[in-house]
Scaffold this motif. Structure first.
Motif, short mmCIF file in Angstrom:
data_model
loop_
_atom_site.label_atom_id
_atom_site.label_comp_id
_atom_site.label_asym_id
_atom_site.label_seq_id
_atom_site.Cartn_x
_atom_site.Cartn_y
_atom_site.Cartn_z
N GLU A 33 0.81 -1.22 0.00
CA GLU A 33 0.00 0.00 0.00
C GLU A 33 0.85 1.27 0.00
O GLU A 33 0.37 2.35 -0.35
N MET A 34 2.10 1.16 0.40
CA MET A 34 2.96 2.35 0.56
C MET A 34 3.95 2.42 -0.61
O MET A 34 5.16 2.34 -0.46
N THR A 35 3.37 2.58 -1.78
CA THR A 35 4.16 2.47 -3.00
C THR A 35 5.18 3.61 -3.16
O THR A 35 6.25 3.39 -3.71
N ALA A 36 4.85 4.80 -2.70
CA ALA A 36 5.78 5.93 -2.84
C ALA A 36 7.03 5.70 -2.00
O ALA A 36 8.16 5.92 -2.47
N LEU A 37 6.85 5.25 -0.76
CA LEU A 37 8.00 5.01 0.10
C LEU A 37 8.84 3.85 -0.43
O LEU A 37 10.08 3.90 -0.40
N MET A 38 8.18 2.83 -0.97
CA MET A 38 8.93 1.71 -1.54
C MET A 38 9.68 2.14 -2.80
O MET A 38 10.79 1.65 -3.07
N ALA A 39 9.11 3.08 -3.54
CA ALA A 39 9.80 3.61 -4.72
C ALA A 39 11.05 4.37 -4.30
O ALA A 39 12.11 4.28 -4.93
N LEU A 40 10.95 5.14 -3.20
CA LEU A 40 12.11 5.85 -2.68
C LEU A 40 13.17 4.86 -2.22
O LEU A 40 14.37 5.04 -2.47
#
Length: 349
Positions: A33-40
């Motif tokens: 669900e936390m795709t932005a943080l995983m992208a970082l």
């Protein structure tokens, strides 16, 4: 009773290490669900922008914040963590972190003495001193000022994600006692919108339904405060069919709200609405403060730089397969902007 994980490590204090497998599954679901943080995490893990960072943190200990903790570790940081709330810790998540040798000191239902003991265990460590502080409410910062002020000689900065903590930092700044720079994550645009408005709009219903198991159609609801959180909660409860009343936080309304608490009838539901998640903003603020050249930040409280705020939004857009239109050189020159941002002034909300 002192617990030990499967690797023989004992540098933690939690409810039950045997809950680790369950907690790990919850963290993995949160990662999806936390795709932005995983992208970082994916984009920056090779650079290790937090190598040599020693972060002491005091936030909620949940599956979502665990994704943040583990991201900071992947980016090179050493971390020690305590809970900022005695009721919100997910014990299974704390166990999963402890099983991975993460020094976490938190369990659901801590007493006040337990709370401060856990914070102290994060800070008072032989051979390890923090150089960054991540706080949610200001308790970690307060404890270090009170008990270990000498540690601020090595601290590069504070990242604070709550309005309460920001007020406390401004008080220190006005009194001339803030001895390191601090970044105010609470008032970043992405935090105000994604977290305060959109996330709370959903979590208020989830929390109330799980806690009370009652219908809200036709119920009379008083919302105390109409900031971004209040707006989101009002919209959600109105959509459920509730009759919504709003008060604001000037002194008269605050007094009226308190008197009404005493007059409430049996069966009334009272709840406090906190925040949901703001982990991506926190991670970027830590990277910014830790890597900032000397002199960029003074001993004051700063907003998250607008360029980083816009970067957070761009990471979210990627997960929706949305594509931004890029300005041409001519358009950028006409508008007086860089093609790569920031696109809004710092005061934009």
């Amino acid at each position: 009773m002192q617990q030990i994980n499967s690797k023989g490590n004992m540098d933690f204090c939690i409810k039950n290490i045997k809950l680790a497998d369950f907690g790990r599954r919850e963290i993995e679901l949160a990662e999806d669900e936390m795709t932005a943080l995983m992208a970082l995490r994916k984009a920056a893990q090779g650079e290790k922008p937090l190598a040599a960072a020693k972060i002491v943190g005091c936030t909620h200990v949940t599956a979502q914040t665990a994704v943040l903790f583990e991201t900071l570790k992947v980016l090179g940081a050493q971390c020690r963590w305590a809970a900022c709330n005695i009721y919100s810790t997910q014990d299974e998540v704390a166990a999963a972190l402890a099983e991975q040798d993460f020094p976490v000191f938190a369990w659901k239902g801590e007493s006040e003495d337990d709370f401060w003991w856990c914070i102290d265990r994060c800070v008072n460590v032989e051979g390890w001193e923090p150089n960054m502080i991540l706080d949610d409410g200001g308790d970690m910062t307060h404890w270090i000022y009170k008990k270990y002020p000498h540690l601020f000689k090595k601290v590069k900065g504070i990242v604070e994600e709550s309005i309460t903590g920001i007020h406390r930092l401004h008080q220190l700044s006005k009194a001339g006692k803030l001895c390191v720079p601090a970044i105010n994550v609470n008032d970043s645009v992405t935090k105000q919108k994604f977290d305060n408005l959109y996330c709370c709009r959903e979590s208020i219903l989830d929390s109330l339904k799980k806690t009370t198991d009652i219908m809200f159609g036709g119920k009379q609801v008083a919302i105390c405060g109409y900031g971004e959180v209040g707006k989101g909660c009002s919209a959600a409860l109105k959509a459920m069919g509730s009759v919504v009343y709003v008060t604001e936080i000037d002194p008269i309304c605050a007094l009226q709200a308190w008197e009404h608490m005493d007059l409430m009838k049996n069966g009334c539901v009272v709840c406090n609405m906190g925040r949901s998640n703001t982990e991506i903003d926190v991670a970027l603020a830590l990277i910014e403060l830790f890597n900032a050249p000397e002199g960029r930040y003074k001993q004051d409280v700063y907003l998250l730089p607008k360029k980083l705020d816009e970067y957070v939004a761009s990471l979210h857009l990627q997960t929706f397969d949305a594509h931004l239109t890029e300005l041409t050189d001519e358009q950028a020159k006409y508008m007086g902007l860089s093609k790569y941002g920031p696109f809004k002034p710092s005061y934009y909300r």
